[in-house]
Design an enzyme around this catalytic site. Structure first.
Site, PDB file in Angstrom:
ATOM      1  N   CYS A 135       8.808  -1.268   9.812  1.00 60.51           N
ATOM      2  CA  CYS A 135       8.613  -2.711  10.025  1.00 60.51           C
ATOM      3  C   CYS A 135       7.291  -3.175   9.432  1.00 60.51           C
ATOM      4  O   CYS A 135       6.231  -2.999  10.043  1.00 60.51           O
ATOM      5  CB  CYS A 135       8.665  -3.028  11.520  1.00 60.51           C
ATOM      6  SG  CYS A 135       8.388  -4.775  11.874  1.00 60.51           S
ATOM      7  N   CYS A 138       5.450  -5.806  11.467  1.00 60.72           N
ATOM      8  CA  CYS A 138       4.722  -5.249  12.621  1.00 60.72           C
ATOM      9  C   CYS A 138       3.458  -4.511  12.181  1.00 60.72           C
ATOM     10  O   CYS A 138       2.424  -4.599  12.832  1.00 60.72           O
ATOM     11  CB  CYS A 138       5.585  -4.253  13.384  1.00 60.72           C
ATOM     12  SG  CYS A 138       7.289  -4.739  13.611  1.00 60.72           S
ATOM     13  N   ASP A 139       3.548  -3.738  11.103  1.00 61.56           N
ATOM     14  CA  ASP A 139       2.518  -2.727  10.840  1.00 61.56           C
ATOM     15  C   ASP A 139       1.677  -2.936   9.575  1.00 61.56           C
ATOM     16  O   ASP A 139       0.728  -2.181   9.344  1.00 61.56           O
ATOM     17  CB  ASP A 139       3.185  -1.336  10.764  1.00 61.56           C
ATOM     18  CG  ASP A 139       3.787  -0.939  12.109  1.00 61.56           C
ATOM     19  OD1 ASP A 139       3.285  -1.427  13.134  1.00 61.56           O
ATOM     20  OD2 ASP A 139       4.759  -0.169  12.121  1.00 61.56           O
TER      21      ASP A 139
END
Ligand code: NAP
Length: 317
Positions: A135, A138-139
């Site tokens: 992701c 997200c990251d």
């Protein structure tokens, strides 16, 4: 076998499921949530979550799920920690079988999520969350000014690479063939981006750690030759599998996601956002959403599904 009747049964225990439970019980509906054996969904495999509002320093994924669970239980939702084996939507009340018991429901909210597809090569399990991710949204932030690779050749891989290019020093897409399957427009955006490089005809056969990923082994799909490739991060973007195998009699799209059947009232105003092909069955989270796939969007979909179920119960029971 004995049966118990609920107003709402929620299937699934990611952010969509817990949020649906919270909204259903607070609407005064007798609510049961069946978690699945591996409860908590994708966030149980995540480390620091910094994009879920309300946590100044971020929060570990499993802690976020435990908080949601405790909040839902405190409000009075009954929680069953098991997998369901069958969901029968052929007549009402709907019947959910779990551990040889039948639970009956006037309405059901499906929140069973989708699993990331992983490469399943040595080192992957151990290095998830340690430089290996599925992701970018997200990251990416953890890879500012670093060199990363994205594995895959579909729209997800293009999207991940474009997102990462705004944050990382360099992005290299590794693809197993010499053509992408992504839409032309997404491919063009990638080709036009000076920060994105492409390596064709290569697969990742191994991750090198041990504490965080430092390199991968790439194998040439034409020659079979292997080489080590130094890298700070790996984003696997080879697709998702929605958890819909156990549902019968509900419409799925060709990729296996549940089809959302938005309903309008007689004035053309939105009535049910999360309706499905079965009246009284609602859907929320990644099991229908292949686009956003965020904890916050899943939670929002869970809220909408519970509000829809409550309204539907008001009109149909
Ligand atoms: P996808 O279209 O199935 O693409 C998966 C990619 O991963 C393919 O290029 C495939 O290679 C590669 N792959 C699969 N298994 C692999 C393995 N073991 N090792 C190496 N490579 C592997 O999946 P997706 O990109 O997640 O897209 C799914 C659907 O969502 C598509 O319909 C897509 O259009 C849609 N979507 C749309 C958007 C958007 O419009 N913005 C964004 C994301 C997704 P091959 O090509 O060789 O098979």
């Amino acid at each position: 076998m004995n049966a118990s009747l609920y107003d709402v049964i929620v299937l699934g225990s990611g952010p969509a499921g817990w949020t649906a439970g919270i909204y259903a019980i607070r609407a005064g509906r007798k609510t049961l949530l069946i978690t699945g054996i591996r409860w908590g969904g994708q966030l149980m495999l995540t480390t620091l979550v910094e994009n879920y509002p309300g946590f100044v320093e971020g929060i570990q994924g499993p802690d976020l799920m435990m908080n949601m669970r405790k909040q839902t239980e405190r409000l009075g939702v009954e929680v069953v920690n098991t997998d369901f084996s069958e969901a029968d939507f052929s007549s009402r009340p709907f019947k959910i079988t779990a551990d040889n018991k039948i639970y009956e429901a006037k309405s059901v909210i499906i929140a069973t999520g989708a699993d990331d597809i992983w490469l399943n090569v040595p080192g992957e399990m151990q290095l998830r969350g340690k430089g290996v991710s599925t992701c970018a949204t997200c990251d990416a932030f953890f890879f500012r000014n670093k060199d990363v690779i994205v594995v895959g050749g579909g729209d997800s891989a293009m999207e991940e690479a474009l997102f990462l290019s705004n944050v990382c020093k360099s992005v290299t897409i590794i693809h197993r063939r010499d053509k992408f399957r992504a839409s032309k427009i997404m491919q063009q955006r990638v080709f036009d981006n000076p920060k994105i490089k492409i390596i064709w005809n290569k697969v990742v056969t191994k991750y090198i750690g041990p504490d965080k990923v430092t390199a991968v082994v790439l194998k040439d799909t034409k020659t079979g030759k292997e080489e080590e490739y130094k890298i700070d991060g790996v984003f696997v973007a080879i697709g998702h599998k929605p958890n819909t195998d156990k549902f019968r009699g509900i419409e799925l799209d060709p990729m296996g996601y549940i089809v959302r059947k938005e309903e309008k009232d007689k004035n053309g105003l939105l009535k049910y956002f999360s309706a499905t092909s079965v009246a009284g069955v609602f859907v929320s989270g990644d099991v229908h959403d292949y686009r956003y796939k965020q904890a916050i969007t899943a939670a929002a979909f869970g809220c909408m599904a519970a509000l829809d179920a409550d309204r539907w119960l008001g009109e149909n029971s």
